[in-house]
Motif scaffolding. Structure first.
Motif, mmCIF file in Angstrom:
data_model
loop_
_atom_site.group_PDB
_atom_site.id
_atom_site.type_symbol
_atom_site.label_atom_id
_atom_site.label_comp_id
_atom_site.label_asym_id
_atom_site.label_seq_id
_atom_site.Cartn_x
_atom_site.Cartn_y
_atom_site.Cartn_z
ATOM 1 N N THR A 1 -6.601 -2.908 -12.258
ATOM 2 C CA THR A 1 -8.000 -2.610 -12.536
ATOM 3 C C THR A 1 -8.250 -1.112 -12.437
ATOM 4 O OG1 THR A 1 -8.662 -2.815 -10.226
ATOM 5 C CG2 THR A 1 -8.718 -4.841 -11.560
ATOM 6 N N ALA A 2 -9.359 -0.681 -12.985
ATOM 7 C CA ALA A 2 -9.713 0.742 -12.935
ATOM 8 C C ALA A 2 -9.818 1.207 -11.487
ATOM 9 C CB ALA A 2 -11.018 0.976 -13.683
ATOM 10 N N LYS A 3 -10.411 0.394 -10.632
ATOM 11 C CA LYS A 3 -10.558 0.770 -9.222
ATOM 12 C C LYS A 3 -9.194 0.866 -8.544
ATOM 13 C CE LYS A 3 -12.617 -0.464 -4.772
ATOM 14 N NZ LYS A 3 -11.810 0.518 -4.136
ATOM 15 N N ALA A 4 -8.321 -0.116 -8.797
ATOM 16 C CA ALA A 4 -6.991 -0.102 -8.184
ATOM 17 C C ALA A 4 -6.182 1.096 -8.677
ATOM 18 C CB ALA A 4 -6.253 -1.398 -8.483
ATOM 19 N N ARG A 5 -6.313 1.415 -9.967
ATOM 20 C CA ARG A 5 -5.606 2.573 -10.519
ATOM 21 C C ARG A 5 -6.116 3.858 -9.880
ATOM 22 N NH1 ARG A 5 -2.865 3.836 -15.533
ATOM 23 N NH2 ARG A 5 -3.104 6.046 -15.950
ATOM 24 N N LYS A 6 -7.440 3.959 -9.714
ATOM 25 C CA LYS A 6 -8.037 5.147 -9.107
ATOM 26 C C LYS A 6 -7.572 5.307 -7.659
ATOM 27 C CE LYS A 6 -12.451 7.277 -8.063
ATOM 28 N NZ LYS A 6 -13.877 7.091 -7.913
ATOM 29 N N ASP A 7 -7.379 4.186 -6.967
ATOM 30 C CA ASP A 7 -6.964 4.214 -5.567
ATOM 31 C C ASP A 7 -5.481 4.535 -5.363
ATOM 32 O OD1 ASP A 7 -9.558 3.658 -4.803
ATOM 33 O OD2 ASP A 7 -9.200 1.512 -4.483
ATOM 34 N N LEU A 8 -4.675 4.447 -6.428
ATOM 35 C CA LEU A 8 -3.255 4.763 -6.306
ATOM 36 C C LEU A 8 -3.081 6.259 -6.048
ATOM 37 C CD1 LEU A 8 -1.518 2.850 -9.256
ATOM 38 C CD2 LEU A 8 -1.269 2.400 -6.824
ATOM 39 N N PRO A 9 -2.198 6.620 -5.137
ATOM 40 C CA PRO A 9 -1.923 8.050 -4.927
ATOM 41 C C PRO A 9 -1.190 8.610 -6.146
ATOM 42 C CG PRO A 9 -0.448 6.714 -3.595
ATOM 43 C CD PRO A 9 -1.428 5.763 -4.239
ATOM 44 N N SER A 10 -1.326 9.883 -6.380
ATOM 45 C CA SER A 10 -0.673 10.529 -7.530
ATOM 46 C C SER A 10 0.835 10.327 -7.515
ATOM 47 C CB SER A 10 -1.010 12.012 -7.563
ATOM 48 O OG SER A 10 -2.370 12.186 -7.857
#
Length: 71
Positions: free
Chosen positions: A5-14
């Motif tokens: 999800t967009a939220k899960a992707r945003k929460d992933l560290p670089s």
């Protein structure tokens, strides 16, 4: 591989992306790492990324696949 999800992707560290500066090609799971290799090859064949960029993505993805393949 579950939907990212967009939220899960945003929460992933670089560090969980094959291209961390642009946050492209997530490689947080073995399946996503394999997909990143496929997408990088596709983008290289379309002329959208260089061969060097594809190799860098492949190296990062291969490291994840090797690490997660041992489980």
């Amino acid at each position: 591989m579950g939907k990212l999800t967009a939220k899960a992707r945003k929460d992933l560290p670089s560090s969980k992306f094959a291209e961390p500066a642009e946050r492209k090609y997530p490689v947080d799971t073995k399946n996503r790492a394999e997909n990143a290799k496929s997408r990088a090859s596709e983008m290289k064949n379309k002329g959208k990324i260089s061969g060097a960029a594809e190799k860098a993505i492949d190296r990062k993805a291969d490291a994840v696949i090797a690490r997660m393949g041992k489980r």
